[in-house]
Design a protein around this motif. Structure first.
Motif, PDB file in Angstrom:
ATOM      1  N   SER A 235       0.829  -1.020  -0.177  1.00 19.36           N
ATOM      2  CA  SER A 235       0.023  -0.060   0.045  1.00 19.36           C
ATOM      3  C   SER A 235       0.989   1.306  -0.007  1.00 19.36           C
ATOM      4  N   PRO A 236       0.603   2.284  -0.974  1.00 25.12           N
ATOM      5  CA  PRO A 236      -0.277   2.229  -1.994  1.00 25.12           C
ATOM      6  C   PRO A 236      -0.040   1.096  -3.079  1.00 25.12           C
ATOM      7  N   GLU A 237      -1.288   0.859  -3.759  1.00 27.94           N
ATOM      8  CA  GLU A 237      -0.893  -0.152  -4.630  1.00 27.94           C
ATOM      9  C   GLU A 237       0.202  -0.027  -5.766  1.00 27.94           C
ATOM     10  N   MET A 238       0.589  -0.971  -6.386  1.00 32.66           N
ATOM     11  CA  MET A 238       1.789  -0.972  -7.391  1.00 32.66           C
ATOM     12  C   MET A 238       1.464  -0.044  -8.538  1.00 32.66           C
ATOM     13  N   ASN A 239       2.096   0.674  -9.073  1.00 29.99           N
ATOM     14  CA  ASN A 239       1.724   1.379 -10.437  1.00 29.99           C
ATOM     15  C   ASN A 239       2.007   0.351 -11.404  1.00 29.99           C
ATOM     16  N   PHE A 240       1.141   0.531 -12.697  1.00 32.31           N
ATOM     17  CA  PHE A 240       1.235  -0.465 -13.775  1.00 32.31           C
ATOM     18  C   PHE A 240       1.305   0.347 -14.991  1.00 32.31           C
ATOM     19  N   ILE A 241       2.500   0.217 -15.824  1.00 32.57           N
ATOM     20  CA  ILE A 241       2.542   0.995 -16.986  1.00 32.57           C
ATOM     21  C   ILE A 241       2.637  -0.204 -18.124  1.00 32.57           C
ATOM     22  N   ASN A 242       1.785   0.183 -19.222  1.00 31.45           N
ATOM     23  CA  ASN A 242       1.806  -0.717 -20.272  1.00 31.45           C
ATOM     24  C   ASN A 242       2.699  -0.162 -21.321  1.00 31.45           C
ATOM     25  N   LEU A 243       3.648  -1.165 -21.643  1.00 27.01           N
ATOM     26  CA  LEU A 243       4.766  -0.885 -22.448  1.00 27.01           C
ATOM     27  C   LEU A 243       4.607  -1.660 -24.071  1.00 27.01           C
ATOM     28  N   GLU A 244       5.011  -0.755 -24.927  1.00 21.38           N
ATOM     29  CA  GLU A 244       5.242  -1.479 -26.361  1.00 21.38           C
ATOM     30  C   GLU A 244       6.785  -1.570 -26.417  1.00 21.38           C
ATOM     31  N   CYS A 245       7.169  -2.839 -26.822  1.00 20.68           N
ATOM     32  CA  CYS A 245       8.776  -2.661 -26.781  1.00 20.68           C
ATOM     33  C   CYS A 245       9.222  -3.581 -28.146  1.00 20.68           C
ATOM     34  N   LYS A 246      10.338  -3.189 -28.441  1.00 21.24           N
ATOM     35  CA  LYS A 246      11.007  -3.568 -29.469  1.00 21.24           C
ATOM     36  C   LYS A 246      12.510  -3.946 -29.315  1.00 21.24           C
ATOM     37  N   GLU A 247      12.940  -5.359 -29.632  1.00 22.76           N
ATOM     38  CA  GLU A 247      14.404  -5.653 -29.205  1.00 22.76           C
ATOM     39  C   GLU A 247      14.695  -5.412 -27.889  1.00 22.76           C
ATOM     40  N   GLY A 248      13.816  -5.628 -26.885  1.00 20.60           N
ATOM     41  CA  GLY A 248      14.094  -5.373 -25.407  1.00 20.60           C
ATOM     42  C   GLY A 248      14.018  -4.050 -25.085  1.00 20.60           C
ATOM     43  N   THR A 249      13.592  -3.096 -25.810  1.00 19.11           N
ATOM     44  CA  THR A 249      13.711  -1.480 -25.273  1.00 19.11           C
ATOM     45  C   THR A 249      12.331  -1.001 -25.526  1.00 19.11           C
ATOM     46  N   SER A 250      11.976  -0.042 -24.810  1.00 19.12           N
ATOM     47  CA  SER A 250      10.757   0.582 -24.819  1.00 19.12           C
ATOM     48  C   SER A 250      10.903   2.078 -24.399  1.00 19.12           C
ATOM     49  N   ILE A 251      10.348   2.999 -25.115  1.00 12.03           N
ATOM     50  CA  ILE A 251      10.501   4.300 -25.000  1.00 12.03           C
ATOM     51  C   ILE A 251       9.091   4.912 -24.754  1.00 12.03           C
ATOM     52  N   ILE A 252       9.217   5.655 -23.771  1.00 14.39           N
ATOM     53  CA  ILE A 252       7.807   6.501 -23.385  1.00 14.39           C
ATOM     54  C   ILE A 252       8.258   8.007 -23.230  1.00 14.39           C
ATOM     55  N   ASP A 253       7.669   8.924 -23.557  1.00 13.57           N
ATOM     56  CA  ASP A 253       8.499  10.499 -23.574  1.00 13.57           C
ATOM     57  C   ASP A 253       9.986  10.400 -23.612  1.00 13.57           C
ATOM     58  N   SER A 254      10.592  10.774 -22.734  1.00 13.87           N
ATOM     59  CA  SER A 254      12.219  10.898 -22.734  1.00 13.87           C
ATOM     60  C   SER A 254      12.564   9.782 -21.952  1.00 13.87           C
ATOM     61  N   LEU A 255      11.905   8.695 -21.666  1.00  8.72           N
ATOM     62  CA  LEU A 255      12.218   7.646 -21.081  1.00  8.72           C
ATOM     63  C   LEU A 255      12.501   6.559 -21.546  1.00  8.72           C
ATOM     64  N   ILE A 256      13.925   5.964 -21.469  1.00  8.11           N
ATOM     65  CA  ILE A 256      14.345   4.896 -22.235  1.00  8.11           C
ATOM     66  C   ILE A 256      14.504   3.550 -21.360  1.00  8.11           C
ATOM     67  N   ILE A 257      13.738   2.448 -21.449  1.00  6.48           N
ATOM     68  CA  ILE A 257      13.719   1.274 -20.655  1.00  6.48           C
ATOM     69  C   ILE A 257      14.195   0.261 -21.324  1.00  6.48           C
ATOM     70  N   GLU A 258      15.359  -0.256 -20.798  1.00  4.31           N
ATOM     71  CA  GLU A 258      16.001  -1.449 -21.549  1.00  4.31           C
ATOM     72  C   GLU A 258      15.955  -2.588 -20.676  1.00  4.31           C
ATOM     73  N   ASN A 259      16.794  -3.682 -21.374  1.00  5.49           N
ATOM     74  CA  ASN A 259      16.550  -4.992 -20.681  1.00  5.49           C
ATOM     75  C   ASN A 259      15.259  -5.598 -20.536  1.00  5.49           C
ATOM     76  N   LEU A 260      14.437  -5.269 -21.330  1.00  7.92           N
ATOM     77  CA  LEU A 260      13.070  -6.036 -21.045  1.00  7.92           C
ATOM     78  C   LEU A 260      13.282  -7.349 -22.208  1.00  7.92           C
ATOM     79  N   PRO A 261      12.418  -8.068 -21.948  1.00  3.06           N
ATOM     80  CA  PRO A 261      12.465  -9.598 -22.641  1.00  3.06           C
ATOM     81  C   PRO A 261      12.338  -9.318 -24.174  1.00  3.06           C
TER      82      PRO A 261
END
Ligand SMILES: Nc1ncnc2c1ncn2[C@@H]1O[C@H](COP(=O)(O)OP(=O)(O)OP(=O)(O)O)[C@@H](O)[C@H]1O
Ligand SMILES: [Mg+2]
Length: 347
Positions: A235-261
């Motif tokens: 508590s508070p409940e976990m936040n969930f963000i839906n990500l579209e990814c390509k080659e293990g990377t996802s970009i939203i706004d200026s955030l780059i998330i790497e090491n995804l499956p």
């Protein structure tokens, strides 16, 4: 005495209230059954106590197969939400009642009643009627009554839900103390995750008549097996963000998330409120509300119409309406499969 459930199925008409529940509860431990309303917690407890009979599956107390036995044959202690003390009887008479039914010797029964009254710290109230006691005291009498016949197993179904917050916290600590002191194997039903976290050796998280996860409180918080568990615990409940990814990377706004499956085009990222941090590059959000919780502040942030919760230090000052760029702390997020919602990895 330990308890073992094997593929327990309980039906009401065509409706399967329990769907192959398999569970092992070690001797002397306190295990919580946790889950939303209708998930099958009480049904599990009532079935163990012999009140409901399973459609199929087995129940063992130690090595003894007790499937299908009547409640009286099981010798368990039961405590329910409405503590159901007999209002016309004194505390002493309430505690003695089950012993009279079992035809205990009178002197032995009196001795035992005093003993359990001491365990639950109610010995100075023995001559009062239930109505003259506080809710917490009444609850302790109910526990004393359940313990009087020296059960190996104590089953409690939401025993604290009639109490106010402070009394709930005190009484749950009392229950834990009594359970440890007597060494009784206890199953404690609650829908309150904080309550389950605070008193259990193990938490059994249920949904739709099935077990989702069995883990220690810290493990279920740190290592949820799926999105449901992750959202239910904490508590508070976990936040969930839906990500579209390509080659293990996802970009939203200026955030780059790497090491995804690498083999997934969609995943769900789970981030606890304490695992966001302010960043130069990240999700561009707007502060909707700032709540002062004492030690921390809880921010509600809006990102393109989706609300996120972020915990910050009490010295972090920001106004409602301000802009804030945030990112998940590295290595702290949970990645769930977008379809199965199973946990895949951390990132
Ligand atoms: N006697 C009954 N007859 C028919 N359906 C029942 C009966 N008892 C329970 N159910 C159904 O079985 C499901 C599980 O109920 P149960 O009481 O075990 O839930 P619970 O997890 O204890 O919920 P709560 O937190 O609300 O107490 C629910 O869908 C409920 O409607
Ligand atoms: Mg219930």
């Amino acid at each position: 005495m330990g308890i073992r459930l094997e593929k327990l199925v309980v039906k009401f008409g065509d409706f399967k209230a329990l769907n192959e529940v398999t569970l092992q509860i070690p001797k002397g431990k306190l295990v919580s059954l946790l889950g939303p309303s209708g998930s099958g917690k009480s049904t599990t407890l009532f079935t163990i106590s012999g009140i409901h009979k399973p459609h199929s599956g087995k129940i063992y107390f130690g090595d003894r197969d007790v499937t299908g036995l009547e409640p009286e044959e099981l010798g368990i202690g039961l405590v329910f939400q409405n503590y159901a003390l007999y209002p016309h009887m004194t505390v002493r008479e309430n505690i003695l009642f089950p012993l009279k039914n079992l035809k205990w010797d009178k002197a032995e029964a009196e001795k035992r009643a005093l003993e359990v009254a001491k365990i639950v710290k109610i010995e100075s109230q023995l001559d009062k009627k239930p109505a003259q006691l506080s809710g917490g005291q009444q609850q302790r009498v109910a526990i004393a009554r359940a313990l009087a016949k020296k059960p190996d197993i104590l089953l409690l179904d939401e025993p604290l839900s009639n109490l106010d917050t402070k009394l709930r916290v005190e009484t749950r600590q009392e229950i834990r103390r009594i359970q440890k002191e007597t060494g009784v194997t206890a199953i404690f039903v609650t829908h309150d995750q904080e309550e389950a976290m605070s008193i259990s050796d193990e938490i059994v998280l249920m949904k739709d008549g099935a077990i989702q996860q069995v883990s220690s409180p810290s493990d279920i918080y740190m290592n949820p097996v799926n999105k449901f568990v992750a959202s239910f615990i904490g508590s508070p409940e976990m936040n969930f963000i839906n990500l579209e990814c390509k080659e293990g990377t996802s970009i939203i706004d200026s955030l780059i998330i790497e090491n995804l499956p690498k083999n997934k085009s969609k995943v769900i990222l789970g981030v606890r409120a304490e695992d966001f941090e302010v960043a130069d590059k990240g999700l561009k959000t707007k502060v909707v509300t700032v709540e002062i919780l004492g030690r921390e502040r809880l921010l509600t942030l809006d990102h393109n119409g989706i609300k996120y919760k972020m915990l910050v230090d009490k010295e972090f000052f920001i106004d409602e309406g301000a802009e804030l760029i945030i990112k998940p702390k590295t290595g702290k997020s949970y990645v769930f499969d977008a379809e199965s919602e199973e946990f895949i990895t951390k990132c």
